[in-house]
Design an enzyme around this catalytic site. Structure first.
Site, PDB file in Angstrom:
ATOM      1  N   LYS A  17      43.648  32.453  33.262  1.00  0.00           N
ATOM      2  CA  LYS A  17      44.824  31.957  32.548  1.00  0.00           C
ATOM      3  C   LYS A  17      44.816  32.398  31.087  1.00  0.00           C
ATOM      4  CE  LYS A  17      43.964  27.527  33.183  1.00  0.00           C
ATOM      5  NZ  LYS A  17      42.631  27.581  33.830  1.00  0.00           N
ATOM      6  N   ARG A  92      47.086  18.920  32.771  1.00  0.00           N
ATOM      7  CA  ARG A  92      45.965  18.907  33.705  1.00  0.00           C
ATOM      8  C   ARG A  92      45.921  17.654  34.553  1.00  0.00           C
ATOM      9  NH1 ARG A  92      42.374  22.633  30.529  1.00  0.00           N
ATOM     10  NH2 ARG A  92      40.420  22.947  31.618  1.00  0.00           N
ATOM     11  N   ARG A 131      31.498  34.789  31.293  1.00  0.00           N
ATOM     12  CA  ARG A 131      32.551  34.849  30.265  1.00  0.00           C
ATOM     13  C   ARG A 131      31.945  34.864  28.863  1.00  0.00           C
ATOM     14  NH1 ARG A 131      37.488  30.791  30.563  1.00  0.00           N
ATOM     15  NH2 ARG A 131      35.920  29.150  30.457  1.00  0.00           N
ATOM     16  N   ARG A 164      30.699  29.991  25.802  1.00  0.00           N
ATOM     17  CA  ARG A 164      31.090  28.598  25.596  1.00  0.00           C
ATOM     18  C   ARG A 164      30.004  27.671  26.105  1.00  0.00           C
ATOM     19  NH1 ARG A 164      37.135  27.942  27.811  1.00  0.00           N
ATOM     20  NH2 ARG A 164      36.194  25.981  28.494  1.00  0.00           N
ATOM     21  N   ARG A 175      33.471  20.614  35.974  1.00  0.00           N
ATOM     22  CA  ARG A 175      34.826  21.047  35.587  1.00  0.00           C
ATOM     23  C   ARG A 175      35.648  21.403  36.831  1.00  0.00           C
ATOM     24  NH1 ARG A 175      33.460  25.708  31.861  1.00  0.00           N
ATOM     25  NH2 ARG A 175      35.703  25.950  31.599  1.00  0.00           N
TER      26      ARG A 175
HETATM   27  P1  AMP Z   1      39.605  24.886  28.766  1.00  0.00           P
HETATM   28  O1  AMP Z   1      39.339  25.728  27.571  1.00  0.00           O
HETATM   29  O2  AMP Z   1      41.065  24.859  29.144  1.00  0.00           O
HETATM   30  O3  AMP Z   1      38.723  25.245  29.940  1.00  0.00           O
HETATM   31  O4  AMP Z   1      39.237  23.379  28.372  1.00  0.00           O
HETATM   32  C1  AMP Z   1      37.919  23.027  27.986  1.00  0.00           C
HETATM   33  C2  AMP Z   1      37.741  21.519  28.081  1.00  0.00           C
HETATM   34  O5  AMP Z   1      38.646  20.871  27.175  1.00  0.00           O
HETATM   35  C3  AMP Z   1      38.054  20.926  29.436  1.00  0.00           C
HETATM   36  O6  AMP Z   1      36.942  20.993  30.317  1.00  0.00           O
HETATM   37  C4  AMP Z   1      38.409  19.491  29.057  1.00  0.00           C
HETATM   38  O7  AMP Z   1      37.253  18.728  28.755  1.00  0.00           O
HETATM   39  C5  AMP Z   1      39.171  19.682  27.749  1.00  0.00           C
HETATM   40  N1  AMP Z   1      40.614  19.890  27.990  1.00  0.00           N
HETATM   41  C6  AMP Z   1      41.350  21.012  27.754  1.00  0.00           C
HETATM   42  N2  AMP Z   1      42.626  20.838  28.072  1.00  0.00           N
HETATM   43  C7  AMP Z   1      42.725  19.561  28.534  1.00  0.00           C
HETATM   44  C8  AMP Z   1      43.792  18.768  29.043  1.00  0.00           C
HETATM   45  N3  AMP Z   1      45.041  19.261  29.170  1.00  0.00           N
HETATM   46  N4  AMP Z   1      43.513  17.498  29.410  1.00  0.00           N
HETATM   47  C9  AMP Z   1      42.280  16.972  29.302  1.00  0.00           C
HETATM   48  N5  AMP Z   1      41.232  17.660  28.857  1.00  0.00           N
HETATM   49  C10 AMP Z   1      41.440  18.946  28.460  1.00  0.00           C
END
Ligand code: AMP
Length: 223
Positions: A17, A92, A131, A164, A175
């Site tokens: 994404k 989400r 990644r 990360r 996750r």
């Molecule tokens: P991402 O970079 O999108 O993989 O997000 C990393 C982490 O941020 C996720 O594993 C969640 O802990 C938190 N996070 C990101 N976006 C959301 C969301 N829309 N709702 C809740 N937690 C989020």
């Protein structure tokens, strides 16, 4: 070209994404809104919100809806989001999707275009553990699928490539479980509340880009 386009990229972590969101945000001249990036920025700046989010993110859970929705509302009130935006990692949960629906109605956007990245789970572990992200520009690499020309350095600006902290095996399984439990139901939700398009996220990034060009149009000269 597009009038007020709200785009949602839906799919599990590691589906690609972020890579496509960066590309199409540039091409469509609308901002990429990654709630993960916004939260990591809060964590890096050690804000109260960042301190609360950090513990949750490090165990692979989702940050509470109220925090994320508030952050998105603030961001959408900025002038560069008037014409449209690409969400990457938001919504989400079903409550987030409902909250977003109300915000879009209020801002006068039509139904969002929702791109659903369909991927085989087995490949996600390899994609997530491999990644690497440029600390300067955010460009995304993968040590096996998309290695940089010079080990550990960004091709564009030589920035250091970082992993990360939540791309570790034990956090990744959490996750993916959170995705299954809380985010996957959004696919069905957006079959009725959005204009949902399925793309094969297992294809290489160039092929995924070409699938998305069928939705958003190709750059001029490359129809
Ligand atoms: P991402 O970079 O999108 O993989 O997000 C990393 C982490 O941020 C996720 O594993 C969640 O802990 C938190 N996070 C990101 N976006 C959301 C969301 N829309 N709702 C809740 N937690 C989020």
């Amino acid at each position: 070209m597009h009038d007020r386009l709200a785009v949602i990229l839906l799919g599990p972590p590691g589906a690609g994404k972020g890579t496509q969101a960066r590309l199409f945000a540039g091409r469509l001249s609308i901002p990429q809104l990654s709630t993960g990036d916004m939260l990591r920025d809060h964590v890096a700046r050690n804000t109260p919100l960042g301190r609360e989010a950090k513990v949750v993110m490090e165990r692979g859970d989702l940050v509470p809806d109220a925090i994320v929705v508030g952050m998105v509302e603030d961001r959408l009130s900025q002038p560069d989001a008037m014409r449209g935006f690409i969400f990457d990692g938001f919504p989400r949960t079903l409550p987030q999707a409902d909250a977003l629906g109300k915000i879009l109605d209020r801002l006068g956007f039509g139904r969002p275009v929702v791109v659903n990245f369909v991927v085989d789970y087995d490949g996600l572990f390899r994609r997530l553990t491999g990644r690497r992200t440029c600390a300067l520009c955010g460009e995304i690499y993968n040590v096996t699928d998309r290695p940089p020309k010079v080990d550990g350095r960004c091709d564009r600006d030589g920035g250091e490539l970082k992993q990360r902290s939540d791309d570790r095996a034990e956090v990744i399984s959490e996750r993916l479980a959170a995705y299954d439990r809380q985010t996957r139901p959004l696919v069905e939700y957006y079959r009725t509340h959005g204009r949902l398009v399925d793309v094969n996220g297992d294809a290489d990034a160039g092929t995924v880009t070409r699938s998305l060009e069928k939705v958003f149009g190709a750059p001029q000269g490359r129809a």
